[in-house]
Design a protein around this motif. Structure first.
Motif, short mmCIF file in Angstrom:
data_model
loop_
_atom_site.label_atom_id
_atom_site.label_comp_id
_atom_site.label_asym_id
_atom_site.label_seq_id
_atom_site.Cartn_x
_atom_site.Cartn_y
_atom_site.Cartn_z
N PRO A 10 0.84 -1.22 0.00
CA PRO A 10 0.00 0.00 0.00
C PRO A 10 0.87 1.26 0.00
O PRO A 10 1.92 1.33 0.64
N GLU A 12 0.67 5.27 0.91
CA GLU A 12 -0.14 6.22 1.67
C GLU A 12 -0.56 7.38 0.77
O GLU A 12 0.28 8.11 0.23
N ARG A 13 -1.87 7.55 0.61
CA ARG A 13 -2.38 8.62 -0.24
C ARG A 13 -2.99 9.77 0.56
O ARG A 13 -3.31 10.81 -0.01
N CYS A 18 -5.81 14.14 -1.97
CA CYS A 18 -6.40 13.05 -2.75
C CYS A 18 -7.92 13.04 -2.58
O CYS A 18 -8.41 12.94 -1.46
N LYS A 20 -10.00 10.75 -3.22
CA LYS A 20 -10.48 9.46 -2.72
C LYS A 20 -10.35 9.34 -1.21
O LYS A 20 -11.22 8.77 -0.55
N TYR A 21 -9.26 9.87 -0.65
CA TYR A 21 -8.96 9.67 0.77
C TYR A 21 -9.11 10.92 1.63
O TYR A 21 -9.46 10.83 2.80
N ASP A 42 -5.03 2.62 -6.70
CA ASP A 42 -4.11 2.89 -5.59
C ASP A 42 -2.70 2.37 -5.91
O ASP A 42 -1.96 1.97 -5.01
N ASN A 242 -3.44 5.15 -14.54
CA ASN A 242 -3.66 5.86 -13.28
C ASN A 242 -3.09 7.28 -13.30
O ASN A 242 -2.36 7.69 -12.39
N CYS A 375 -6.63 -1.93 -6.24
CA CYS A 375 -5.91 -1.57 -5.02
C CYS A 375 -5.10 -2.77 -4.56
O CYS A 375 -5.34 -3.90 -5.01
#
Length: 394
Positions: A10, A12-13, A18, A20-21, A42, A242, A375
């Motif tokens: 993963p 970190e976003r 972002c 999405k997050y 992701d 992406n 993801c």
């Protein structure tokens, strides 16, 4: 193949602005919610794209930028090699996104107060760009068959065109959110009906590079010369690599009159040259990103199989519509017998998941939820475990 690339770790976003997050609270969600909604991945994009961007930024000047022959050659090679469609340079109209192109098409090919045909449940900006531009949405709804796949009701499709005086149809191919990859036979039927009634087809093919289980994407316009003459084909490297935030789409319009009408609306909107970095990234993606793309596709397909197995084994009260294309998974929750309000409460408050509610894709989407599975598998596993826990405890 995937051992060359790390899609498992993963990244970190959060705290990167972002969508999405970082904007959960602003959009009415808990701050710590796990998001599988908006359609970006992701995964870090291809190193070849990053290298091209780094090289461009080192120059240090970001003035107005236009694309030359090399850019078109990269786009054309991808379309030829991956989708068996030979395109011409004068067909290319570049826009900052496919949704922008859809909106400009609605303005270019219909009059205010006119009608536009779509097939719900479908990507919700389709209806938005129609209604926001003072046109009326008409839907020939897709039908969920006993085979677990969605199908076109061609009798209803033609009937709606005649009765509603349709002159423009927005095709979603592959279809978001139901995951259908339309067959040659289905596309031919669409084309024949639209030709018969002089309907322009604007085809959103942004997910054209996501095919699974042996399915093959066919560009609608590539099937017949007559289809080229009534079509606008919307493509982009945004989903494939992406790079949605770099705002670059390649709209292909073979017919000179249709192309002129579209370009006139784009000019009227005050838009001209695209983002310098977007152009750089897109060319690099199509020239050098094939290896990364193939590895990513294999990984995403593995996620789809993982989710299918999990739901069949752990959550048999749900039904997953296995996607033939896209990285979006459409899941049927209707057997839980919950209202839309109660279903959202289950997803958001109990499972702590941010998904796209099926209701936003049209009335036929009520009782469904859309999952983005592009993801790391550990994130997908966590999301499914949270969902299982919420359903079991309800």
């Amino acid at each position: 193949m995937t051992e060359r690339y790390d899609f498992d770790t993963p990244i970190e976003r959060r705290n990167t602005d972002c969508l999405k997050y970082d904007f959960a609270v602003k959009r009415g969600m808990p701050g710590n919610i796990l998001p599988l909604w908006v359609a970006d991945m992701d995964f870090k994009t291809s190193d070849q794209i990053l290298e091209a961007i780094h090289k461009r930024t080192e120059h240090g000047i970001f003035g107005y930028t236009e694309s030359g022959g090399r850019y078109f050659e990269a786009v054309a090679a991808w379309m030829q090699e991956r989708h068996r469609w030979e395109i011409k340079r004068n067909w290319l109209v570049k826009t900052p996104g496919v949704v922008f192109a859809l909106a400009m098409s609605v303005k270019a090919y219909t009059d205010e107060g006119g009608t536009v045909l779509i097939q719900q449940p479908v990507y919700y900006p389709f209806a938005e760009v129609i209604e926001n531009n003072g046109r009326k949405v008409v839907s020939s709804d897709l039908v969920l068959g006993s085979d677990g796949k969605y199908h076109i009701d061609f009798q209803d499709f033609e009937k709606k065109i005649i009765e509603e005086n349709i002159s423009l149809f927005l095709l979603c191919s592959p279809h978001n959110p139901v995951g259908r990859v339309w067959t040659k036979e289905e596309l031919l039927k669409i084309g024949e009906i639209c030709l018969r009634h002089e309907v322009i087809v604007v085809s959103d093919e942004i997910h054209e590079d996501f095919m699974f289980g042996g399915h093959k994407h066919i560009v609608f316009a590539s099937l017949q010369k007559e289809f080229e003459e009534i079509s606008v084909t919307c493509t982009s490297p945004a989903k494939t690599f992406n790079i949605a935030g770099l705002q670059i789409s390649n709209i292909l319009v073979p017919d000179g009159k249709l192309r002129s009408q579209l370009k006139k609306q784009i000019a009227a909107a005050g838009y001209s040259q695209l983002n310098t970095i977007g152009l750089t990234a897109a060319e690099a993606a199509y020239r050098y990103g094939g290896g990364w793309y193939e590895a990513m596709l294999e990984y995403v397909e593995g996620n789809i199989h993982y989710m299918k197995d999990f739901i069949e084994r752990e959550l048999p009260q749900l039904t997953m519509i296995e996607p033939e294309g896209t990285y979006l998974v459409w899941v049927d929750f209707r057997r839980l017998g919950l209202s839309e309000t109660k279903l959202e409460e289950l997803i958001v408050k109990k499972a702590n998941l941010w998904l796209d509610s099926g209701a936003v894709f049209g009335k036929t989407g009520e009782g469904f939820e859309r999952f983005n599975v592009a993801c790391p598998r550990v994130i997908l596993k966590k999301a499914l475990e949270q969902l299982k826990s919420a359903i079991v405890s309800s």
